[in-house]
Design a protein around this motif. Structure first.
Motif, mmCIF file in Angstrom:
data_model
loop_
_atom_site.group_PDB
_atom_site.id
_atom_site.type_symbol
_atom_site.label_atom_id
_atom_site.label_comp_id
_atom_site.label_asym_id
_atom_site.label_seq_id
_atom_site.Cartn_x
_atom_site.Cartn_y
_atom_site.Cartn_z
ATOM 1 N N ARG A 18 -6.165 -7.254 6.670
ATOM 2 C CA ARG A 18 -6.965 -6.414 7.567
ATOM 3 C C ARG A 18 -7.499 -5.266 6.728
ATOM 4 N N HIS A 19 -8.811 -5.075 6.784
ATOM 5 C CA HIS A 19 -9.426 -3.995 6.000
ATOM 6 C C HIS A 19 -10.484 -3.285 6.828
ATOM 7 N N ALA A 20 -10.822 -2.097 6.393
ATOM 8 C CA ALA A 20 -11.865 -1.315 7.056
ATOM 9 C C ALA A 20 -13.218 -1.631 6.425
ATOM 10 N N ASP A 21 -14.265 -1.335 7.159
ATOM 11 C CA ASP A 21 -15.635 -1.613 6.738
ATOM 12 C C ASP A 21 -15.974 -0.966 5.400
ATOM 13 N N GLY A 22 -15.389 0.154 5.085
ATOM 14 C CA GLY A 22 -15.701 0.860 3.844
ATOM 15 C C GLY A 22 -15.003 0.316 2.609
ATOM 16 N N TYR A 23 -14.233 -0.781 2.743
ATOM 17 C CA TYR A 23 -13.567 -1.350 1.571
ATOM 18 C C TYR A 23 -14.628 -1.620 0.507
ATOM 19 N N PRO A 24 -14.449 -1.113 -0.713
ATOM 20 C CA PRO A 24 -15.553 -1.113 -1.680
ATOM 21 C C PRO A 24 -15.767 -2.406 -2.478
ATOM 22 N N TYR A 25 -14.988 -3.458 -2.224
ATOM 23 C CA TYR A 25 -15.121 -4.686 -3.017
ATOM 24 C C TYR A 25 -15.302 -5.884 -2.095
ATOM 25 N N SER B 98 -3.265 -7.465 -14.374
ATOM 26 C CA SER B 98 -3.289 -8.235 -15.611
ATOM 27 C C SER B 98 -2.611 -7.442 -16.723
ATOM 28 N N ASN B 99 -1.629 -8.047 -17.369
ATOM 29 C CA ASN B 99 -0.908 -7.415 -18.482
ATOM 30 C C ASN B 99 -0.365 -6.035 -18.119
ATOM 31 N N GLY B 100 0.102 -5.902 -16.875
ATOM 32 C CA GLY B 100 0.692 -4.634 -16.462
ATOM 33 C C GLY B 100 -0.315 -3.527 -16.203
ATOM 34 N N TYR B 101 -1.605 -3.850 -16.223
ATOM 35 C CA TYR B 101 -2.631 -2.816 -16.045
ATOM 36 C C TYR B 101 -3.595 -3.260 -14.963
ATOM 37 N N SER B 102 -3.921 -2.380 -14.079
ATOM 38 C CA SER B 102 -4.912 -2.644 -13.048
ATOM 39 C C SER B 102 -5.947 -1.529 -13.082
ATOM 40 N N VAL B 103 -7.194 -1.924 -13.102
ATOM 41 C CA VAL B 103 -8.269 -0.934 -13.042
ATOM 42 C C VAL B 103 -8.193 -0.191 -11.708
ATOM 43 N N PHE B 104 -7.717 -0.899 -10.688
ATOM 44 C CA PHE B 104 -7.631 -0.338 -9.349
ATOM 45 C C PHE B 104 -6.160 -0.206 -8.978
ATOM 46 N N ASP B 105 -5.525 0.886 -9.417
ATOM 47 C CA ASP B 105 -4.108 1.075 -9.116
ATOM 48 C C ASP B 105 -3.861 1.178 -7.615
ATOM 49 N N LYS B 106 -4.828 1.719 -6.901
ATOM 50 C CA LYS B 106 -4.717 1.823 -5.447
ATOM 51 C C LYS B 106 -6.005 1.307 -4.829
ATOM 52 N N LEU B 107 -5.874 0.252 -4.006
ATOM 53 C CA LEU B 107 -7.036 -0.277 -3.305
ATOM 54 C C LEU B 107 -7.180 0.443 -1.972
ATOM 55 N N PRO B 108 -8.315 1.103 -1.755
ATOM 56 C CA PRO B 108 -8.501 1.841 -0.509
ATOM 57 C C PRO B 108 -8.879 0.929 0.655
ATOM 58 N N LEU B 109 -8.505 1.365 1.851
ATOM 59 C CA LEU B 109 -8.929 0.772 3.116
ATOM 60 C C LEU B 109 -8.416 -0.643 3.360
#
Length: 176
Positions: free
Chosen positions: A78-85, A153-164
């Motif tokens: 479940r996500h909000a309309d403003g989810y950026p991806y 990936s490899n312990g690193y995420s460009v998006f540490d926190k996904l909004p909405l």
């Protein structure tokens, strides 16, 4: 304050209240639709502060007794309309009753190539049921533990926190 400033403030409050009622209505619909006879398990967990942190895992525990009937697995988001991806990737770990584990990666498409949300919407909130596995038979009975986590990936995420991202969960139903 001027009347115009008060109107904007009241309007903003009304939108927030309206969004809260939509969210409550969606939660209620979860309860109503989870009573379907083909459903073995259907549960969503709320994501803290609507920000899916890399460290936050959604854990679903399912007691399985039927090892003969094939089942379908779905991931609920479940996500909000403003989810950026337009998508998100998940790691899904299954812990079997005998202690063995398996790990899968699932791409969850949330929008089509034109940017239109693919889930069922009510206002600015969308529910997506993403097929994960179809026609699976449980190899053994007992308590299965499914863990959903945001893929990195490899312990690193460009998006540490996904909004909405509001909720994530799992649905298991008998195959018709």
């Amino acid at each position: 304050t001027t009347k115009k400033e008060k109107f904007i403030t009241l309007s903003q409050v009304a939108k927030r209240i309206n969004s809260k009622y939509k969210y409550i209505a969606l939660q209620f619909s979860d309860v109503m639709f989870s009573c379907e006879s083909s459903s073995i398990y259907d549960e969503n967990k709320q994501i803290s502060d609507q920000l899916w942190d890399t460290a936050e895992k959604v854990i679903c525990e399912v007691d399985i007794t039927d090892t003969i009937s094939p089942v379908n697995f779905y991931v609920n988001l479940r996500h909000a309309d403003g989810y950026p991806y337009s998508n998100l990737y998940l790691f899904i770990t299954t812990k079997f009753p005998n202690g063995k584990t398996s790990k899968d990666t699932l791409e969850c498409l949330l929008a089509d190539e034109k940017g239109k949300w693919m889930g069922k919407g009510l206002g600015d909130i969308y529910d997506c049921r993403i097929p994960f596995k179809k026609g699976v038979r449980y190899p053994i009975s007992g308590k299965f533990i499914f863990t959903l986590e945001k893929a990195i990936s490899n312990g690193y995420s460009v998006f540490d926190k996904l909004p909405l991202i509001l909720d994530a969960g799992l649905r298991i139903e008998k195959q018709e």
